[in-house]
Structure formats: C-alpha cells, structure tokens
Design a protein around this motif. Structure first.
Motif, PDB file in Angstrom:
ATOM      1  N   TYR A  28       0.880  -0.883   0.228  1.00  0.00           N
ATOM      2  CA  TYR A  28       0.134   0.116   0.134  1.00  0.00           C
ATOM      3  C   TYR A  28       0.700   0.795  -0.324  1.00  0.00           C
ATOM      4  O   TYR A  28       0.367   1.940   0.266  1.00  0.00           O
ATOM      5  CB  TYR A  28      -0.696   0.087   1.401  1.00  0.00           C
ATOM      6  CG  TYR A  28      -1.567  -1.454   1.127  1.00  0.00           C
ATOM      7  CD1 TYR A  28      -2.761  -1.126   0.244  1.00  0.00           C
ATOM      8  CD2 TYR A  28      -1.538  -2.100   1.949  1.00  0.00           C
ATOM      9  CE1 TYR A  28      -3.973  -2.241   0.507  1.00  0.00           C
ATOM     10  CE2 TYR A  28      -2.234  -3.133   1.800  1.00  0.00           C
ATOM     11  CZ  TYR A  28      -3.746  -2.935   0.999  1.00  0.00           C
ATOM     12  OH  TYR A  28      -4.606  -3.975   1.542  1.00  0.00           O
ATOM     13  N   GLY A  81       1.701   2.682  -2.265  1.00  0.00           N
ATOM     14  CA  GLY A  81       2.450   3.521  -3.859  1.00  0.00           C
ATOM     15  C   GLY A  81       2.703   2.528  -4.755  1.00  0.00           C
ATOM     16  O   GLY A  81       2.535   2.896  -6.218  1.00  0.00           O
ATOM     17  N   GLN A  82       2.261   0.997  -4.668  1.00  0.00           N
ATOM     18  CA  GLN A  82       2.628   0.040  -5.946  1.00  0.00           C
ATOM     19  C   GLN A  82       1.467   0.185  -6.967  1.00  0.00           C
ATOM     20  O   GLN A  82       1.632  -0.171  -8.176  1.00  0.00           O
ATOM     21  CB  GLN A  82       3.223  -1.260  -5.339  1.00  0.00           C
ATOM     22  CG  GLN A  82       4.645  -0.360  -4.592  1.00  0.00           C
ATOM     23  CD  GLN A  82       3.867  -0.620  -2.711  1.00  0.00           C
ATOM     24  OE1 GLN A  82       3.113   0.328  -2.075  1.00  0.00           O
ATOM     25  NE2 GLN A  82       4.887  -1.340  -2.000  1.00  0.00           N
ATOM     26  N   HIS A  83       0.518   0.054  -6.207  1.00  0.00           N
ATOM     27  CA  HIS A  83      -0.645  -0.085  -7.480  1.00  0.00           C
ATOM     28  C   HIS A  83      -0.830  -1.393  -7.750  1.00  0.00           C
ATOM     29  O   HIS A  83      -1.023  -1.665  -9.042  1.00  0.00           O
ATOM     30  CB  HIS A  83      -0.805   1.148  -8.754  1.00  0.00           C
ATOM     31  CG  HIS A  83      -0.923   3.320  -7.667  1.00  0.00           C
ATOM     32  ND1 HIS A  83      -2.113   2.858  -6.829  1.00  0.00           N
ATOM     33  CD2 HIS A  83      -0.198   3.559  -7.696  1.00  0.00           C
ATOM     34  CE1 HIS A  83      -1.936   4.153  -6.092  1.00  0.00           C
ATOM     35  NE2 HIS A  83      -1.420   4.248  -6.956  1.00  0.00           N
ATOM     36  N   TRP A  84      -0.555  -2.385  -7.224  1.00  0.00           N
ATOM     37  CA  TRP A  84      -0.774  -3.464  -7.913  1.00  0.00           C
ATOM     38  C   TRP A  84      -2.204  -4.026  -7.709  1.00  0.00           C
ATOM     39  O   TRP A  84      -3.087  -3.751  -8.012  1.00  0.00           O
ATOM     40  CB  TRP A  84      -0.323  -4.471  -6.505  1.00  0.00           C
ATOM     41  CG  TRP A  84       1.127  -4.481  -5.783  1.00  0.00           C
ATOM     42  CD1 TRP A  84       1.411  -3.871  -4.577  1.00  0.00           C
ATOM     43  CD2 TRP A  84       2.441  -5.114  -6.457  1.00  0.00           C
ATOM     44  NE1 TRP A  84       2.956  -4.326  -4.232  1.00  0.00           N
ATOM     45  CE2 TRP A  84       3.360  -4.545  -5.859  1.00  0.00           C
ATOM     46  CE3 TRP A  84       2.488  -5.437  -7.939  1.00  0.00           C
ATOM     47  CZ2 TRP A  84       4.760  -4.690  -6.078  1.00  0.00           C
ATOM     48  CZ3 TRP A  84       3.957  -5.328  -8.205  1.00  0.00           C
ATOM     49  CH2 TRP A  84       5.212  -5.005  -6.959  1.00  0.00           C
ATOM     50  N   LEU A 134      -5.501  -5.604  -8.169  1.00  0.00           N
ATOM     51  CA  LEU A 134      -6.579  -5.937  -6.824  1.00  0.00           C
ATOM     52  C   LEU A 134      -6.384  -7.055  -6.604  1.00  0.00           C
ATOM     53  O   LEU A 134      -6.088  -7.717  -5.608  1.00  0.00           O
ATOM     54  CB  LEU A 134      -8.228  -5.892  -7.554  1.00  0.00           C
ATOM     55  CG  LEU A 134      -8.644  -5.457  -5.893  1.00  0.00           C
ATOM     56  CD1 LEU A 134      -8.950  -5.129  -5.030  1.00  0.00           C
ATOM     57  CD2 LEU A 134     -10.607  -6.116  -6.973  1.00  0.00           C
ATOM     58  N   THR A 139      -3.439  -7.556  -3.947  1.00  0.00           N
ATOM     59  CA  THR A 139      -3.737  -7.099  -3.475  1.00  0.00           C
ATOM     60  C   THR A 139      -4.587  -7.498  -1.932  1.00  0.00           C
ATOM     61  O   THR A 139      -4.113  -7.991  -0.878  1.00  0.00           O
ATOM     62  CB  THR A 139      -4.716  -5.717  -3.940  1.00  0.00           C
ATOM     63  OG1 THR A 139      -3.296  -4.712  -4.487  1.00  0.00           O
ATOM     64  CG2 THR A 139      -3.622  -4.567  -2.067  1.00  0.00           C
ATOM     65  N   GLU A 163       5.543   5.437  -7.989  1.00  0.00           N
ATOM     66  CA  GLU A 163       5.148   4.077  -8.083  1.00  0.00           C
ATOM     67  C   GLU A 163       6.654   2.575  -8.890  1.00  0.00           C
ATOM     68  O   GLU A 163       6.708   1.854  -8.190  1.00  0.00           O
ATOM     69  CB  GLU A 163       3.918   3.119  -9.405  1.00  0.00           C
ATOM     70  CG  GLU A 163       3.072   2.459  -9.328  1.00  0.00           C
ATOM     71  CD  GLU A 163       2.163   1.963  -9.939  1.00  0.00           C
ATOM     72  OE1 GLU A 163       1.915   0.611 -10.221  1.00  0.00           O
ATOM     73  OE2 GLU A 163       1.477   3.546 -10.432  1.00  0.00           O
ATOM     74  N   ARG A 211       7.486  -0.170  -6.672  1.00  0.00           N
ATOM     75  CA  ARG A 211       8.047  -1.344  -6.794  1.00  0.00           C
ATOM     76  C   ARG A 211       9.471  -2.013  -6.446  1.00  0.00           C
ATOM     77  O   ARG A 211       9.489  -3.096  -6.554  1.00  0.00           O
ATOM     78  CB  ARG A 211       7.078  -1.826  -8.507  1.00  0.00           C
ATOM     79  CG  ARG A 211       5.855  -1.471  -8.121  1.00  0.00           C
ATOM     80  CD  ARG A 211       4.914  -2.023  -9.732  1.00  0.00           C
ATOM     81  NE  ARG A 211       4.144  -1.750 -10.210  1.00  0.00           N
ATOM     82  CZ  ARG A 211       3.606  -2.793 -10.472  1.00  0.00           C
ATOM     83  NH1 ARG A 211       3.639  -3.869 -10.873  1.00  0.00           N
ATOM     84  NH2 ARG A 211       1.842  -2.499 -10.110  1.00  0.00           N
TER      85      ARG A 211
END
Length: 410
Positions: A50, A52-55, A57, A60, A128, A132
């Motif tokens: 959480y 800032g990676q924006h994996w 859904l 996550t 991002e 990562r």
C-alpha cells in the motif's frame, strides 16, 4: 581433581543474595505479546502493498490475506507450541513465522525508508516505480537472509580459539584447555544428528575441562532425551561440568539435573571443584541461573558465596554463570574469569540491540572491575526461530595462560 561439598541450603535469609530486579528489557517484554504481532505483519503489509505500488486487485487482496493469516496464525501457533499443550509441530510453525516476520519487518522498515530516499535523491522513476523497487528489494533481501540464516542455525558451530591470560594462574596450569559449549536449546526440531556432530567436534579439541553454561534444551528432559544423549560422549581429561540456564527452569529443571548426572556431567550448582596440575590449583566454580530462585524449586538459586565456600581466596577462580550480567557479582568477589552464554550474540539482527538493554555484553571477551574477565559465547544452538542472522554459532576453545608460563616460554 578434588571437590567441596554443597553449601548448606539452610542459610539464613540474610545470607541470600538479592533477587535480580527486573531489567529494562524485561519490563518492555511485558507489552511485546500485545503489540509485536501487529507491528511484525502490518508494517511490511503497508510497505509492500500500500506504499504507492498500485498492484492488481487480486494480488493486493491475496497478499493482504496472507499477512492477515500470519498475524493470526503466529500467536496461535506460538501458544499451542510453547504454552501448556507443548505441541512441537505448532511450535515449529510459530517459531518460523516469528523469525520470518522479524526479518521481513526489519528490512521493510530499513529499505522502505533508506532505499526509497536514495531512489528519490537519484531521481529514479516516479513514485510507483520507486515503490515497486522497494517491494522487490525487501522480498529479495528477506528471502536471502532467511535462507542463509537457516543454514547458519542448523550447521555445526565453528570453533573459536583464543588465549586468555589470567594474572593469578600458576605456571603449572599454563596451557589448560577449556572448551565452552552453551545454549544447545534442543527443541521442537529434532537435532539428534546435529548433537552427535557437535560432540564429535568438541572431542577433537582435546579439552582438559568441558563446560556447558546452560539452556540445554526447550522442553523436559524426557521429551528431549534423544537429542541430549550425545552429550554423554563428550570427552575431557579432567572434568565435564555444567550449570543451569533460565530455560531449564521453564522445563522441570530437576529432570535436567538428573539427566546430566546420568550422562556423566558434574553439576556446579553453587559449588566448586579444584583443578590441580604442576603444583598449582584453579578453582572451577558454578552457580544456578539468576532466575532459579523465582522458580520455586527447593535448593535452586544463584549463590556465589556458596559456590566459593571453602576455597582459598588466593587461588584463581573460573566461574560458570549462564547470564553475562552475573559478572557484577563475580567482579565484586574477585573472580578471574566468568564463562557465560544466554545472548546468542543477538541471534537475528537487529535483536542484538535489544539484548544489550538486558546484558552488559553481547559476545566475546570483556574486562570488568579490577581483574575480572568475562567471556560470552554466542552459543551452539538457537532458541525459537531456526535462523541466525549476523550472529554465527560457536564452540569456544579457551587456552588459559599464566604470566609465569609465558615468561618461561620465551
């Protein structure tokens, strides 16, 4: 080799040495069971998922569920494994999760801050991309350290050799070979073969005296007998001696005293032996662990006056005491050399720094008071998590040196 009788247990209350006051670490430890599981799993979860990676859904949600499983499963397994039930499979799961969580937490914090700042300073990628990179760096470092730490924990300890000069040691005792093993911690993982190889290694050192300074096992003597039995094969030309550690008092200490007696080891429970050679004498003394008195077992307590009762105060003293912090009492009594364990050298970095809140030293040879030396071993085994990270195990060979012996050799 001659010996004194045990100091009388019928001493007055005034003769008893004061019970060890709670240390800063022990006071802090009261709160660790409440906050540690949350920190160990929540911090890495945030940093890896959480930050800032924006994996995707599904990634996550799946990873979050795994962190939640660790948060719930670790304390549950620890309670089943180390609580009243003493279930070894549960202990293995709980201990492994504890060690893995600690390493993951440590490097999530370090790399989550330091590496991220370095990437920002270097102008690498956007937010991002940097997040990562941190995630994969944390996972890679954690996996590498856990694999290495497991190998280090399960290997036969390396031999550490050092000469220790004792100013009061007579020339006749110069070159006396003392082998120290400690903190074998036979436990839920069956290490009977490891124990055999440990003892075989000790036997290559041609010791005059072999010492075990406690924490023989986690669990009762009946449960760990197969792992401890190889200790009966250890050879020494003069004596095999041991003292109790704090973990003996979690696991029916008297049973361990009885088993070590059966295996031919001499208990130095608040008493001493005299090692004589070449017309000179060394007092080899030992005390119960400082936690012994609070165990409620009759006759178990750390009593240095009893250990030295009847010994000539002019003779040099080698003292076995499980915890390094006993050195304050040893120095007050003019002990020449104290041998201890207990710290494991920190076992898994950076736990090293927490150990230093409770103990005066982490490992190695240190000087205390007017003449007292303390050698603290990192130990042979491991407690709980089957990992050693930046804290290698050891078998120690200490060669005692006399100033007169060194003079005559030149």
């Amino acid at each position: 080799m001659t010996e004194t009788s045990d100091a009388s247990d019928a001493r007055s209350a005034a003769d008893k040495e004061p019970e060890e006051p709670p240390s800063r670490l022990r006071r802090m430890m009261r709160y660790i069971p409440l906050i540690a599981p949350v920190l160990l799993w929540a911090v890495p979860c945030w940093v890896l998922l959480y930050g800032g990676q924006h994996w995707p859904l599904p990634v996550t949600l799946t990873a979050t569920a795994l962190f939640g499983l660790g948060l719930i499963g670790m304390p549950f397994a620890m309670m089943r494994g180390h609580g009243r039930r003493q279930q070894d499979p549960a202990a293995i799961v709980g201990d492994t999760l504890l060690g893995s969580g600690w390493v993951l937490f440590t490097w999530s914090v370090l790399l989550g801050v330091v590496l991220r700042l370095a990437l920002v300073a270097a102008g690498v990628g956007d937010g991002e991309d940097r997040a990562r990179i941190v995630t994969w760096a944390v996972l890679g470092v954690t996996a590498a350290l856990l694999a290495w730490g497991y190998v280090e924990a399960r290997r036969v300890p390396r031999i550490r050799r050092l000469d220790v000069q004792l100013p009061r040691l007579g020339a006749g005792l110069d070159g006396t070979r003392v082998v120290l093993i400690t903190d074998t911690h036979y436990g839920p993982l069956d290490r009977a073969r490891w124990s055999e190889r440990l003892c075989e290694t000790v036997n290559t050192l041609e010791a005059d005296v072999v010492c075990h300074t406690g924490d023989i096992a986690d669990g009762t003597a009946e449960r760990r007998r197969a792992q401890a039995t190889p200790l009966g094969t250890v050879r020494a030309t003069r004596a095999r001696v041991y003292v109790t550690g704090n973990h003996e008092y979690y696991s029916e200490a008297q049973g361990w005293v009885d088993l070590m007696d059966e295996l031919g080891w001499e208990p130095l429970r608040n008493r001493h032996l005299l090692l004589e050679r070449g017309g000179d004498t060394l007092v080899v003394a030992g005390v119960d662990d400082v936690t012994a008195e609070s165990s409620g077992l009759a006759g178990h307590r750390a009593h240095l006056d009893g250990a030295l009762h009847g010994a000539d105060p002019e003779l040099p003293v080698l003292l076995l005491a499980h915890q390094p912090k006993f050195v304050d009492r040893a120095a007050a009594h003019g002990v020449d050399l104290q041998l201890s364990g207990h710290t494991h050298g920190g076992q898994i970095w950076p736990f090293h720094h927490l150990v230093r809140l409770d103990q005066p030293t982490l490992a190695g040879l240190t000087h205390h008071g007017a003449r007292t030396l303390l050698y603290t071993s990192r130990g042979a085994g491991f407690w709980g998590p089957p990992f050693r990270v930046f804290a290698p195990s050891e078998i120690t060979l200490l060669v005692l040196r006399s100033p007169q012996g060194l003079t005559s050799s030149h």
